[in-house]
Design an enzyme around this catalytic site. Structure first.
Site, mmCIF file in Angstrom:
data_model
loop_
_atom_site.group_PDB
_atom_site.id
_atom_site.type_symbol
_atom_site.label_atom_id
_atom_site.label_comp_id
_atom_site.label_asym_id
_atom_site.label_seq_id
_atom_site.Cartn_x
_atom_site.Cartn_y
_atom_site.Cartn_z
ATOM 1 N N ARG A 137 13.822 -17.263 3.780
ATOM 2 C CA ARG A 137 13.958 -15.980 2.508
ATOM 3 C C ARG A 137 13.064 -14.906 2.419
ATOM 4 N NH1 ARG A 137 10.868 -14.228 -0.837
ATOM 5 N NH2 ARG A 137 9.742 -15.973 -1.340
ATOM 6 N N GLY B 186 5.295 -1.782 4.927
ATOM 7 C CA GLY B 186 4.038 -1.507 5.153
ATOM 8 C C GLY B 186 3.381 -1.165 3.752
ATOM 9 N N LEU B 187 3.124 -1.885 2.708
ATOM 10 C CA LEU B 187 2.185 -1.423 1.652
ATOM 11 C C LEU B 187 0.976 -2.056 1.850
ATOM 12 C CD1 LEU B 187 2.152 -0.041 -0.992
ATOM 13 C CD2 LEU B 187 3.013 -2.019 -1.914
ATOM 14 N N TRP C 238 -0.735 -8.181 6.732
ATOM 15 C CA TRP C 238 0.284 -9.240 5.870
ATOM 16 C C TRP C 238 1.599 -8.632 6.030
ATOM 17 C CZ3 TRP C 238 -2.409 -13.308 6.652
ATOM 18 C CH2 TRP C 238 -3.853 -13.376 6.444
ATOM 19 N N ILE C 239 2.178 -8.079 6.831
ATOM 20 C CA ILE C 239 3.454 -7.505 6.835
ATOM 21 C C ILE C 239 4.498 -8.304 7.506
ATOM 22 C CG2 ILE C 239 4.892 -5.225 7.576
ATOM 23 C CD1 ILE C 239 2.402 -4.937 5.774
ATOM 24 N N CYS D 181 10.314 -1.126 -5.611
ATOM 25 C CA CYS D 181 10.722 -2.196 -4.611
ATOM 26 C C CYS D 181 10.372 -3.545 -4.670
ATOM 27 C CB CYS D 181 10.582 -1.690 -3.034
ATOM 28 S SG CYS D 181 11.111 -0.176 -2.816
ATOM 29 N N LEU D 182 8.944 -3.788 -4.919
ATOM 30 C CA LEU D 182 8.350 -5.066 -5.074
ATOM 31 C C LEU D 182 8.776 -5.826 -6.144
ATOM 32 C CD1 LEU D 182 4.540 -4.158 -4.736
ATOM 33 C CD2 LEU D 182 6.150 -5.181 -3.258
ATOM 34 N N GLU E 195 3.832 -10.656 -3.469
ATOM 35 C CA GLU E 195 4.413 -9.887 -4.504
ATOM 36 C C GLU E 195 3.830 -9.632 -5.732
ATOM 37 O OE1 GLU E 195 6.205 -8.278 -2.951
ATOM 38 O OE2 GLU E 195 7.029 -9.406 -1.320
ATOM 39 N N PHE F 185 -6.554 -4.740 -16.625
ATOM 40 C CA PHE F 185 -6.569 -4.388 -15.004
ATOM 41 C C PHE F 185 -8.004 -3.763 -14.722
ATOM 42 C CE2 PHE F 185 -1.990 -5.154 -15.364
ATOM 43 C CZ PHE F 185 -1.577 -6.015 -14.342
#
Length: 387
Positions: free
Chosen positions: A93, A133-134, A165-166, A241-242, A366, A386
């Site tokens: 997935r 790539g973030l 971690w891509i 996108c996330l 995510e 935060f």
């Protein structure tokens, strides 16, 4: 003998088309993926190049996007597909999610018409693989602190930095790289053969082993002006996108939990302990009942989020609620299932500990569980915790 779906009447909430899509993906998983997934996990490999065209032929890559060779399916159909893919393994997935919900969505939302025409049809077909790539070595939950920079040099852009971690990184043909440019975060399309761009596969993983994970280095990567995603401006672009990827996890994590529960029920029905089946003990039935309850509740929440998304009414906080609930309950179910299987549960002969190990990552990526708790807390109190 009831399934969880029958217990909660899930199929009654789905259209004929949605059930057919779900069943088609499940059949593909049973035929093409399940016979090999334990071997891939044990070896720490995944045949992304081989499988991408097959996934593309099923219409699963960017399936929720419109045009450019994409299937244009509903959010609910996409969620159900994610559920069936992750019922096989979270790595499967993840590959589909990164391709469609991250890399393709970034181009679809923020790219020029030329970029869309060039990349999206090939990516939808699985002939081109993308990555996103973030995340950086020092900036995961706080992507706004990224150090990767893009500077103008005449008509070009020059990128320097690193990403970590891509997923798909070392097999990708194109990377969507987010960098700080003129004090704003912008997206860039970086072909993998660009001088100065290097992807190194990361090993020694105990989770998501059937998934390709890489570290990306950008050393004076020179790009033409048209490599910039023109509509990307600010952190809201990658976060959009996330949000798409998180939606897939809302369903996907429940697929892993369902697979654990199904395997455990079958085991308990056939395993004899003190001259009767393990399933006939009250403590076993209590565990199974509690897990079925949480799985069914999670599926109902996922469907509610999907219906809101199909109506273009979903809020980011609602996706956060779904992601938090699905991942938290899924990993609890996987761990509880392992207790019923006993020592057999730690082997790759059964899927439960493989799913549990994968879900350790799904719980974190995510947006960690704690991040989503704070997202919900901010929405409920109007106070930002935060910082």
């Amino acid at each position: 003998m009831l399934t969880v779906e029958e217990l909660f009447g899930i199929d009654d909430l789905l259209s004929t088309e949605e059930r057919e899509i779900r069943d088609t993906v499940a059949a593909f998983g049973a035929r093409r993926l399940r016979p090999h997934i334990a071997e891939w996990f044990e070896a720490g490999t995944f045949p992304a190049r081989e499988l991408a065209p097959e996934l593309g032929a099923l219409g699963l890559l960017g399936m929720h996007l419109d045009g450019y060779g994409c299937a244009g399916m509903s959010a609910t159909s996409y969620g159900l597909a994610c559920q069936e893919l992750e019922a096989v393994d979270s790595g499967v997935r993840s590959m589909v999610s990164v391709q469609g919900s991250l890399a393709m969505t970034a181009i679809h939302l923020f790219g020029s018409e030329e970029q869309k025409q060039h990349w999206l049809p090939e990516m939808a077909a699985g002939r081109v693989i993308g990555c996103f790539g973030l995340t950086e070595p020092d900036f995961g939950s706080n992507p706004g602190g990224m150090r990767t920079r893009a500077e103008r040099d005449g008509g070009d852009w020059v990128l320097n930095g690193s990403k970590m971690w891509i997923t798909n990184g070392s097999v990708a043909d194109v990377a969507v790289i987010w960098a700080r440019a003129d004090d704003r975060i912008r997206g860039f399309l970086v072909p993998a053969d660009t001088p100065g761009f290097r992807a190194r596969e990361m090993g020694r993983k105990l989770s998501l082993r059937a998934s390709i994970t890489a570290e990306l280095d950008l050393d004076d990567v020179r790009l033409p002006a048209d490599a910039l995603l023109p509509e990307s401006a600010g952190l809201s672009a990658p976060l959009a996108c996330l949000s798409e990827a998180r939606f897939g996890i809302v369903f996907g994590a429940l697929g892993a939990a369902r697979d654990c529960l199904r395997a455990t029920i079958e085991y308990a029905r056939t395993r004899e302990v003190f001259d009767k089946s393990l399933a006939s003990y009250q403590l076993t039935q209590a565990k199974l009942a509690d897990m079925a309850l949480e799985l069914g509740k999670g599926q109902l929440l996922a469907l509610r989020v999907a219906r809101l998304k199909d109506r273009h009414e979903v809020r980011p906080e609602q996706i956060s609620a779904g992601k938090l609930n699905s991942t938290r309950e899924a990993i609890a179910i996987a761990r509880e299932c392992r207790t019923i299987l006993g020592a057999n549960g730690i082997t790759l002969d059964y899927p439960v500990l493989r799913h549990a190990n994968n879900l350790e990552s799904v719980l974190t990526y995510e947006g960690t569980a704690e991040v989503h708790q704070l997202v919900l807390g901010r929405a409920l109190t109007d106070a930002n915790a935060f910082r």
